[in-house]
Write a protein that holds these residues in place. Structure first.
Motif, PDB file in Angstrom:
ATOM      1  N   LYS A   9    -139.630  -4.735  81.488  1.00 36.46           N
ATOM      2  CA  LYS A   9    -140.442  -4.332  82.637  1.00 36.46           C
ATOM      3  C   LYS A   9    -141.852  -4.040  82.123  1.00 36.46           C
ATOM      4  CE  LYS A   9    -140.105   0.002  84.708  1.00 36.46           C
ATOM      5  NZ  LYS A   9    -139.322   1.014  85.425  1.00 36.46           N
ATOM      6  N   PRO A  10    -142.884  -4.591  82.765  1.00 34.18           N
ATOM      7  CA  PRO A  10    -144.251  -4.286  82.311  1.00 34.18           C
ATOM      8  C   PRO A  10    -144.690  -2.891  82.747  1.00 34.18           C
ATOM      9  CG  PRO A  10    -144.317  -5.828  84.157  1.00 34.18           C
ATOM     10  CD  PRO A  10    -142.862  -5.548  83.880  1.00 34.18           C
ATOM     11  N   PHE A 352    -138.364  -1.800  76.571  1.00 38.92           N
ATOM     12  CA  PHE A 352    -139.715  -1.896  77.146  1.00 38.92           C
ATOM     13  C   PHE A 352    -140.423  -0.556  76.991  1.00 38.92           C
ATOM     14  CE2 PHE A 352    -136.508  -1.404  80.490  1.00 38.92           C
ATOM     15  CZ  PHE A 352    -136.934  -0.285  81.193  1.00 38.92           C
ATOM     16  N   TYR A 353    -141.734  -0.549  77.218  1.00 40.97           N
ATOM     17  CA  TYR A 353    -142.568   0.602  76.848  1.00 40.97           C
ATOM     18  C   TYR A 353    -142.189   1.878  77.607  1.00 40.97           C
ATOM     19  CZ  TYR A 353    -146.868   3.092  75.536  1.00 40.97           C
ATOM     20  OH  TYR A 353    -147.776   3.990  75.052  1.00 40.97           O
ATOM     21  N   SER A 354    -141.772   1.753  78.856  1.00 35.23           N
ATOM     22  CA  SER A 354    -141.458   2.973  79.609  1.00 35.23           C
ATOM     23  C   SER A 354    -139.978   3.376  79.485  1.00 35.23           C
ATOM     24  CB  SER A 354    -141.852   2.823  81.093  1.00 35.23           C
ATOM     25  OG  SER A 354    -141.151   1.747  81.668  1.00 35.23           O
ATOM     26  N   LEU A 355    -139.218   2.644  78.679  1.00 38.68           N
ATOM     27  CA  LEU A 355    -137.825   3.036  78.406  1.00 38.68           C
ATOM     28  C   LEU A 355    -137.843   4.295  77.531  1.00 38.68           C
ATOM     29  CD1 LEU A 355    -134.941   1.616  78.898  1.00 38.68           C
ATOM     30  CD2 LEU A 355    -135.086   0.943  76.504  1.00 38.68           C
ATOM     31  N   THR A 356    -136.921   5.210  77.802  1.00 36.41           N
ATOM     32  CA  THR A 356    -136.882   6.450  77.002  1.00 36.41           C
ATOM     33  C   THR A 356    -135.707   6.408  76.032  1.00 36.41           C
ATOM     34  OG1 THR A 356    -135.398   7.613  78.523  1.00 36.41           O
ATOM     35  CG2 THR A 356    -137.782   7.745  78.998  1.00 36.41           C
ATOM     36  N   GLU A 357    -135.737   7.330  75.061  1.00 36.09           N
ATOM     37  CA  GLU A 357    -134.608   7.411  74.119  1.00 36.09           C
ATOM     38  C   GLU A 357    -133.332   7.808  74.858  1.00 36.09           C
ATOM     39  OE1 GLU A 357    -135.484   8.638  69.930  1.00 36.09           O
ATOM     40  OE2 GLU A 357    -137.307   9.409  70.858  1.00 36.09           O
ATOM     41  N   ALA A 358    -133.465   8.621  75.904  1.00 35.96           N
ATOM     42  CA  ALA A 358    -132.287   8.994  76.709  1.00 35.96           C
ATOM     43  C   ALA A 358    -131.714   7.755  77.412  1.00 35.96           C
ATOM     44  CB  ALA A 358    -132.671  10.058  77.730  1.00 35.96           C
ATOM     45  N   ASP A 359    -132.601   6.871  77.879  1.00 32.18           N
ATOM     46  CA  ASP A 359    -132.119   5.612  78.478  1.00 32.18           C
ATOM     47  C   ASP A 359    -131.316   4.813  77.459  1.00 32.18           C
ATOM     48  OD1 ASP A 359    -133.458   6.061  80.933  1.00 32.18           O
ATOM     49  OD2 ASP A 359    -135.284   5.042  80.244  1.00 32.18           O
TER      50      ASP A 359
END
Ligand code: PLP
Length: 372
Positions: A9-10, A352-359
């Motif tokens: 996702k951009p 992707f850049y807005s993915l978090t470690e929790a994701d």
């Protein structure tokens, strides 16, 4: 109920969106000052080498082959595991694609296999850095030098990657990048080509815009057959906003990749039969986090079951030589067994850049549930 995680996702920040608005209001929306500024910044990043931007990554490779004078009767070696663009550009210039099988560990072209298919007609190699992972660049260029071959690096996925501390693109022959929407930095659609000298850059400009060699008050001239491949200032404004974040983006992706390995643990492969990528955090930009599924699990089944856990899965790539058009050129099943095995079982997990470690932890939980 979890929100659905796509595999890619951009992320475009508000400052970039505002910069695009400024371009739209400026009265100059095609190639202009933003393109010039983007090329200048890219060139500085690539150690001062000439850089030209285009409206896709695909056309940069085609143009590099044209600049190198490659065409009818010439053979170009590439990998069967890539986006089909990589091989299509060889056909587009009238040359013959020659595939060499992949190394199943890196999933990149196997340089031993490359050496085995070099003939007197071989003129170039198009290596691909799948998921952003470079090849052994010293060996690649030693082979190219020994056999006097041009290299058109398909670094579409490798912006931010490096080799022995040097950014991919800052050394080598032609280096092509894509800024398509899913890449680590995007211009929505676009690409750039790093060249060796000003003569090549001038030729790239002509191929990019109808072969126009001169234009001024006294008229214009055209001296080669060019196409229409220029980047717009709208796209370049997005690119400038993205490029400013490149080091943050690369660092974040490396952190997410580490989180995948740490969460899955050292026994994941032995327990599930799946194959992880090499755990390497200096060279690759982690464009993709890819898993080879165990033979007992088909990809459609895996994708369906991950979707039940609200996790999107990508598929990069089907072996190019098995597409109908390539079969019609004589390629068939069994020719590149590693590519066929990996191409059948490979999947791309969210990255992707807005993915978090929790994701990532959540994706790993879904993986465990689905693969057992
Ligand atoms: C994205 C990509 C391309 C094509 O880039 P476009 O900008 O979509 O034309 C080529 N090769 C690889 C490996 C890619 O990932």
């Amino acid at each position: 109920m979890n929100t659905f995680l796509p595999f890619s996702k951009p992320t475009i920040d508000e400052a970039t969106i505002a910069a695009v608005g400024d371009v739209l209001r400026s009265g100059w929306i095609t190639s202009g000052p933003k393109v010039a500024e983007f090329e200048k910044q890219l060139s500085a990043y690539f150690g001062g080498r000439p850089v030209r931007t285009f409206n896709s990554g695909t056309c940069t490779m085609e143009i590099a082959l044209r600049i190198a004078g490659i065409g009818e009767g010439d053979e170009v070696i590439t990998t069967p595991i890539s986006w089909v663009a990589t091989a299509n550009v060889i056909l587009e210039v009238g040359a013959t694609p020659v595939f060499a099988d992949i190394d199943p560990v890196t999933r990149n072209i196997d340089l031993d296999k490359v050496e085995a298919v070099i003939t007197p007609r071989t003129k170039a190699i198009i290596p691909v850095y799948l998921a952003g992972k470079p090849l052994d660049m010293d060996r690649l260029y030693a082979i190219a030098a020994k056999h006097k071959l041009r290299v058109v690096e398909d670094a579409a996925q490798a912006i931010g990657s490096s080799w022995k501390g040097k950014p991919i693109g800052s050394f080598g022959d032609f280096v092509s990048f894509s800024f398509q929407a899913n890449k680590n930095i995007t211009t929505s659609e676009g690409g750039c080509l790093v060249l060796n000298n000003e003569a090549e850059a001038t030729l790239a400009e002509k191929f990019r815009l109808q072969g126009v060699s001169r234009s001024g008050w006294d008229g214009i001239d055209v001296d080669v057959l060019g196409g229409k491949y220029n980047m717009t200032d709208i796209a370049a404004a997005i690119g400038l906003g993205q490029f400013a974040q490149l080091s943050d983006i690369t660092a974040h992706r490396r952190k997410l990749a580490k989180r995948y390995f740490d969460t899955l643990g050292p026994d994941f492969e032995a327990q599930t039969g799946a194959i992880l990528p090499p755990a390497e955090f200096n060279d690759t930009n982690w464009h993709l986090f890819q898993l080879e599924l165990p033979a007992r699990m088909t990809r459609p089944e895996f994708m369906k079951r991950m979707k039940e856990h609200d996790v999107g899965v990508g598929f990069h790539y089907a072996p190019i030589h098995l597409f109908t058009m390539y079969r019609e050129l004589g390629f068939k099943e069994g020719m590149f067994p590693m590519a066929e095995r990996v191409g059948k079982q490979i999947v791309s997990l969210p990255m992707f850049y807005s993915l978090t470690e929790a994701d990532v932890v959540r994706v790993c939980g879904a993986l465990r549930a689905v693969l057992g």
